[in-house]
Design a protein around this motif. Structure first.
Motif, PDB file in Angstrom:
ATOM      1  N   GLN A 175       0.511  -1.564   0.082  1.00 50.91           N
ATOM      2  CA  GLN A 175      -0.039  -0.002  -0.124  1.00 50.91           C
ATOM      3  C   GLN A 175       0.970   0.974  -0.383  1.00 50.91           C
ATOM      4  O   GLN A 175       0.087   2.128  -0.849  1.00 50.91           O
ATOM      5  N   LEU A 176       2.223   1.280   1.185  1.00 53.22           N
ATOM      6  CA  LEU A 176       3.129   2.237   1.168  1.00 53.22           C
ATOM      7  C   LEU A 176       3.136   2.917  -0.804  1.00 53.22           C
ATOM      8  O   LEU A 176       3.896   3.519  -0.910  1.00 53.22           O
ATOM      9  N   ALA A 177       3.858   1.638  -0.678  1.00 57.10           N
ATOM     10  CA  ALA A 177       4.606   1.708  -2.564  1.00 57.10           C
ATOM     11  C   ALA A 177       3.464   2.895  -3.395  1.00 57.10           C
ATOM     12  O   ALA A 177       3.517   2.910  -4.216  1.00 57.10           O
ATOM     13  N   THR A 178       2.118   1.649  -3.739  1.00 54.57           N
ATOM     14  CA  THR A 178       1.636   2.265  -4.673  1.00 54.57           C
ATOM     15  C   THR A 178       1.090   3.451  -4.465  1.00 54.57           C
ATOM     16  O   THR A 178       1.207   4.484  -5.239  1.00 54.57           O
ATOM     17  N   GLN A 179       0.755   4.230  -3.054  1.00 56.86           N
ATOM     18  CA  GLN A 179       0.778   5.105  -2.316  1.00 56.86           C
ATOM     19  C   GLN A 179       1.286   6.268  -3.171  1.00 56.86           C
ATOM     20  O   GLN A 179       0.988   7.709  -3.897  1.00 56.86           O
ATOM     21  N   ILE A 180       2.694   6.247  -3.327  1.00 51.98           N
ATOM     22  CA  ILE A 180       4.010   7.080  -3.703  1.00 51.98           C
ATOM     23  C   ILE A 180       3.839   6.618  -5.051  1.00 51.98           C
ATOM     24  O   ILE A 180       3.218   8.357  -5.359  1.00 51.98           O
ATOM     25  N   GLU A 181       3.407   5.625  -5.860  1.00 55.33           N
ATOM     26  CA  GLU A 181       3.467   5.311  -7.022  1.00 55.33           C
ATOM     27  C   GLU A 181       2.680   6.193  -7.795  1.00 55.33           C
ATOM     28  O   GLU A 181       2.640   6.950  -8.479  1.00 55.33           O
ATOM     29  N   ASP A 182       1.236   5.811  -7.226  1.00 57.67           N
ATOM     30  CA  ASP A 182      -0.247   7.150  -7.741  1.00 57.67           C
ATOM     31  C   ASP A 182       0.277   8.259  -7.674  1.00 57.67           C
ATOM     32  O   ASP A 182      -0.197   9.092  -8.483  1.00 57.67           O
ATOM     33  N   ARG A 183       0.983   9.283  -6.789  1.00 57.94           N
ATOM     34  CA  ARG A 183       1.285  10.447  -6.579  1.00 57.94           C
ATOM     35  C   ARG A 183       2.228  10.054  -7.495  1.00 57.94           C
ATOM     36  O   ARG A 183       2.094  12.087  -7.739  1.00 57.94           O
ATOM     37  N   LEU A 184       3.630  10.076  -7.757  1.00 55.93           N
ATOM     38  CA  LEU A 184       3.534  10.345  -8.667  1.00 55.93           C
ATOM     39  C   LEU A 184       3.902  10.551 -10.006  1.00 55.93           C
ATOM     40  O   LEU A 184       3.884  11.542 -10.908  1.00 55.93           O
ATOM     41  N   GLN A 185       2.780  10.027 -10.647  1.00 58.53           N
ATOM     42  CA  GLN A 185       1.851   9.417 -11.615  1.00 58.53           C
ATOM     43  C   GLN A 185       0.506  10.802 -12.038  1.00 58.53           C
ATOM     44  O   GLN A 185       0.616  11.029 -12.963  1.00 58.53           O
ATOM     45  N   GLN A 200       7.641   4.345 -14.703  1.00 53.47           N
ATOM     46  CA  GLN A 200       9.400   5.250 -14.023  1.00 53.47           C
ATOM     47  C   GLN A 200       9.218   5.970 -12.408  1.00 53.47           C
ATOM     48  O   GLN A 200       9.689   5.503 -11.703  1.00 53.47           O
ATOM     49  N   ALA A 201       7.665   5.973 -11.922  1.00 52.02           N
ATOM     50  CA  ALA A 201       7.415   6.159 -10.902  1.00 52.02           C
ATOM     51  C   ALA A 201       7.436   4.505  -9.848  1.00 52.02           C
ATOM     52  O   ALA A 201       7.907   4.504  -9.043  1.00 52.02           O
ATOM     53  N   ALA A 202       7.380   3.761 -10.144  1.00 55.09           N
ATOM     54  CA  ALA A 202       7.310   2.256  -9.149  1.00 55.09           C
ATOM     55  C   ALA A 202       8.938   2.307  -9.862  1.00 55.09           C
ATOM     56  O   ALA A 202       9.892   2.106  -8.138  1.00 55.09           O
ATOM     57  N   ILE A 204      11.009   4.623  -9.149  1.00 54.61           N
ATOM     58  CA  ILE A 204      11.343   5.539  -8.221  1.00 54.61           C
ATOM     59  C   ILE A 204      10.959   5.746  -6.643  1.00 54.61           C
ATOM     60  O   ILE A 204      12.212   4.846  -5.927  1.00 54.61           O
ATOM     61  N   THR A 205       9.921   4.926  -6.880  1.00 52.84           N
ATOM     62  CA  THR A 205       9.204   4.510  -5.349  1.00 52.84           C
ATOM     63  C   THR A 205      10.188   3.517  -4.732  1.00 52.84           C
ATOM     64  O   THR A 205      10.755   3.104  -3.831  1.00 52.84           O
ATOM     65  N   PHE A 206      10.933   1.603  -5.960  1.00 52.20           N
ATOM     66  CA  PHE A 206      11.883   0.800  -5.261  1.00 52.20           C
ATOM     67  C   PHE A 206      12.596   1.256  -4.237  1.00 52.20           C
ATOM     68  O   PHE A 206      13.003   1.029  -4.042  1.00 52.20           O
ATOM     69  N   ASP A 207      12.851   1.921  -5.312  1.00 48.65           N
ATOM     70  CA  ASP A 207      14.955   2.737  -5.223  1.00 48.65           C
ATOM     71  C   ASP A 207      14.951   3.011  -3.897  1.00 48.65           C
ATOM     72  O   ASP A 207      15.595   2.800  -3.293  1.00 48.65           O
ATOM     73  N   THR A 208      13.300   3.563  -3.366  1.00 45.46           N
ATOM     74  CA  THR A 208      13.517   4.690  -2.636  1.00 45.46           C
ATOM     75  C   THR A 208      13.697   3.785  -1.600  1.00 45.46           C
ATOM     76  O   THR A 208      14.219   3.898  -0.326  1.00 45.46           O
ATOM     77  N   LEU A 209      12.115   2.570  -1.583  1.00 45.43           N
ATOM     78  CA  LEU A 209      12.074   1.493  -0.323  1.00 45.43           C
ATOM     79  C   LEU A 209      12.995   0.930   0.341  1.00 45.43           C
ATOM     80  O   LEU A 209      13.756   0.744   1.300  1.00 45.43           O
ATOM     81  N   ASP A 240      11.795  13.655  -3.129  1.00 46.88           N
ATOM     82  CA  ASP A 240      13.822  14.600  -3.596  1.00 46.88           C
ATOM     83  C   ASP A 240      14.045  13.242  -5.078  1.00 46.88           C
ATOM     84  O   ASP A 240      14.809  13.852  -5.640  1.00 46.88           O
ATOM     85  N   ASN A 241      13.697  12.461  -4.781  1.00 44.47           N
ATOM     86  CA  ASN A 241      14.669  11.495  -6.478  1.00 44.47           C
ATOM     87  C   ASN A 241      13.447  11.740  -7.628  1.00 44.47           C
ATOM     88  O   ASN A 241      14.559  11.646  -8.765  1.00 44.47           O
ATOM     89  N   ALA A 242      12.678  12.081  -7.553  1.00 46.74           N
ATOM     90  CA  ALA A 242      11.363  12.702  -7.866  1.00 46.74           C
ATOM     91  C   ALA A 242      11.654  13.984  -8.794  1.00 46.74           C
ATOM     92  O   ALA A 242      12.146  14.443  -9.927  1.00 46.74           O
ATOM     93  N   LYS A 243      12.243  14.842  -8.579  1.00 48.67           N
ATOM     94  CA  LYS A 243      12.791  15.846  -7.854  1.00 48.67           C
ATOM     95  C   LYS A 243      14.368  16.033  -9.176  1.00 48.67           C
ATOM     96  O   LYS A 243      13.899  16.440 -10.370  1.00 48.67           O
ATOM     97  N   ALA A 244      14.737  14.944  -8.596  1.00 50.80           N
ATOM     98  CA  ALA A 244      16.270  14.689  -9.860  1.00 50.80           C
ATOM     99  C   ALA A 244      15.785  14.502 -10.692  1.00 50.80           C
ATOM    100  O   ALA A 244      16.726  14.720 -11.589  1.00 50.80           O
TER     101      ALA A 244
END
Length: 501
Positions: A175-185, A200-202, A204-209, A240-244
């Motif tokens: 759920q955490l991964a999906t919430q972040i992924e959804d917001r990035l999209q 791409q969103a996935a 970034i999300t899993f790299d961060t996790l 931060d990773n998304a901005k980069a």
């Protein structure tokens, strides 16, 4: 927003059906020495029904899970070694759409143990670790998730083989991964296109996790309750990773969704952890959730993402605007004509104050189109309260405003807002505040409306492009590209017809 899915039983698909999904049996690459191998699999968040399974290395062929989250296929010479990606479908535990991503690393499918595989949040971790060249970190990350004694992730079904604690941890992690992924999209570029694809969103999300879980536990000791401090670190790092990745200072990421995701995941974690602490199997966990509708409602409500769900133009709701036409216009008088340049929208599923940046444009045509006034603003900063209503909206200093007009002495011009300009009142965003603040623009606009005689038909189209949160597709708004001066973007559009009386 949202949720996941899984599966338990296996249905058999005839070899001919699979060949459609994963290579044609008449393919020239088929070897006379090749022996097809039947494979059975399962997709797990809780089980995912009717989800799409893509064979990443087999010309992007697809099959689907069944109503219990199972899938079957038979290998061919053209498709026997592939990574898998699972998206879509419905999570049978929450009955919500699955909007995340499940991954399974590239393997020799014909040599799977027992001809079975399980695609789960844990195989997603393994996939992204291998892609990053960090496969050796898997055991450490599993330990920091509070999971142990999982010998073969590709065969481990958390919804069947795990206990209640394991299933709760895996579910909350996804759920955490999906919430972040959804917001990035939901992040849009200035032209209206999305900044990140789902893949791409996935990533970034899993790299961060992975980065965070390599050094810190995600849950409090011996519990499925998430550590709130670690949670916020993960979300902020993802931003931060998304901005980069974007490397574009013109794109604004609303950092208030940190609080929104944190609130959602903490609520979900607390609810499901309270049940998991009673012990038992993963099946017991799902059974107890289904026996407790209040707990299940808490989980589902906190997994829904903020979304624009209400829209008004000139104080008319969306149904009235859509019902209007050139032959059935809405009545409006001269005193209220400025309302045609006012919109109101509301976010659903909010838990805290949120911000968004909106591009807004209007096109007005009066007296059968003989008079036209068009205006676009690419930067309106909007704040919503925890119930999703607009509490403030402003055009920041130095924002460029583009105008085009049918008047010969205007035609087209642009200007820069000299200072922050508040343009909201009673939940409405009104461009009239902008018009009244600029002397020349005010004169042009007054000239325009004074040329409209009683009985004029006025057609107004509002173009709305939020940068962070999406407009509910069930509103069925047209998607149109608008160009006014140097401003061009693709957005949702709503057209209303008014008769001046």
């Amino acid at each position: 927003m949202l949720t996941k899915i899984s599966k338990i039983h296996v249905f058999t698909i005839a070899i001919s059906s699979f060949l459609t999904a994963c290579g044609d049996g008449s393919d020239n690459t088929e070897s006379s020495n090749f022996t097809p191998t039947p494979i059975n699999g399962t997709a797990v968040d809780f089980y995912l029904k009717n989800a799409d399974i893509k064979f990443d290395d087999c010309e992007n062929k697809f099959i689907k899970t069944d109503t219990k989250g199972n899938f079957s296929f038979t290998t061919t010479a053209a498709c026997n070694e592939s990574a898998l990606t699972i998206t879509g479908g419905i999570d049978i535990g929450t009955n919500l759409p699955f909007t995340g991503t499940l991954k399974f690393k590239k393997m020799d499918l014909k040599n799977l143990k027992n001809g079975t595989l399980v695609v789960s949040p844990l195989t997603s971790l393994e996939y992204y670790l291998e892609k990053a060249g960090q496969s050796g970190q898997l055991d450490k990350i599993l330990t920091n998730l509070g999971l142990s004694n999982i010998n073969n992730i590709s065969q481990f079904d958390p919804a069947k083989d795990g206990d209640a604690h394991t299933m709760a941890v895996v579910f909350i992690f996804q759920q955490l991964a999906t919430q972040i992924e959804d917001r990035l999209q939901t992040i849009n570029k200035s032209d209206g296109s999305t900044a990140f694809t789902q893949e791409q969103a996935a990533q970034i999300t899993f790299d961060t996790l992975i980065s965070q879980l390599s050094t810190q536990p995600l849950f409090t000791a011996n519990s499925a309750k998430i550590d709130s401090a670690v949670l916020k670190n993960i979300i902020n790092k993802a931003i931060d990773n998304a901005k980069a990745k974007m490397n574009d200072s013109n794109i604004i990421i609303d950092t208030t969704f940190t609080d929104q995701i944190s609130s959602n995941i903490i609520a979900v974690s607390t609810a499901i952890a309270n049940i998991a602490q009673n012990g038992g199997t993963s099946a017991n966990l799902l059974s107890e959730l289904q026996k407790n509708p209040d707990v299940l409602e808490t989980i589902t409500e906190n997994l829904k993402s903020p979304i624009y769900n209400d829209l008004f133009l000139a104080n008319y709701d969306i149904a009235a605007i859509k019902a209007s036409s050139a032959t059935n216009p809405l009545n409006i008088n001269l005193a209220n004509l400025n309302n045609t340049l006012a919109v109101q929208f509301k976010l659903a599923n909010t838990k805290s104050e949120l911000n968004d940046t909106v591009a807004l444009a209007f096109k007005l045509e009066g007296s059968k189109g003989s008079y036209r006034e068009n205006l676009s603003i690419n930067n309106i900063q909007v704040k919503f309260n925890n119930q999703g209503s607009i509490i403030s909206a402003k055009i920041p200093k130095n924002t460029i405003i583009n105008i085009s007009s049918s008047f010969k002495n205007i035609q087209q011009f642009q200007f820069s807002v000299p200072q922050d300009l508040v343009i909201n009142s009673n939940g409405n965003i009104s461009v009239n505040y902008l018009i009244q603040s600029h002397g020349a623009l005010k004169d042009y606009y007054n000239n325009y409306i004074n040329k409209l005689p009683t009985g004029s038909l006025i057609q107004v189209t509002a173009y709305i492009l939020p940068s962070t949160y999406t407009i509910n597709p069930q509103l069925n708004l047209a998607q149109e590209t608008v160009t006014i001066g140097t401003s061009t973007f693709k957005s949702s559009a709503l057209t209303g017809y008014f008769k001046l009386n």
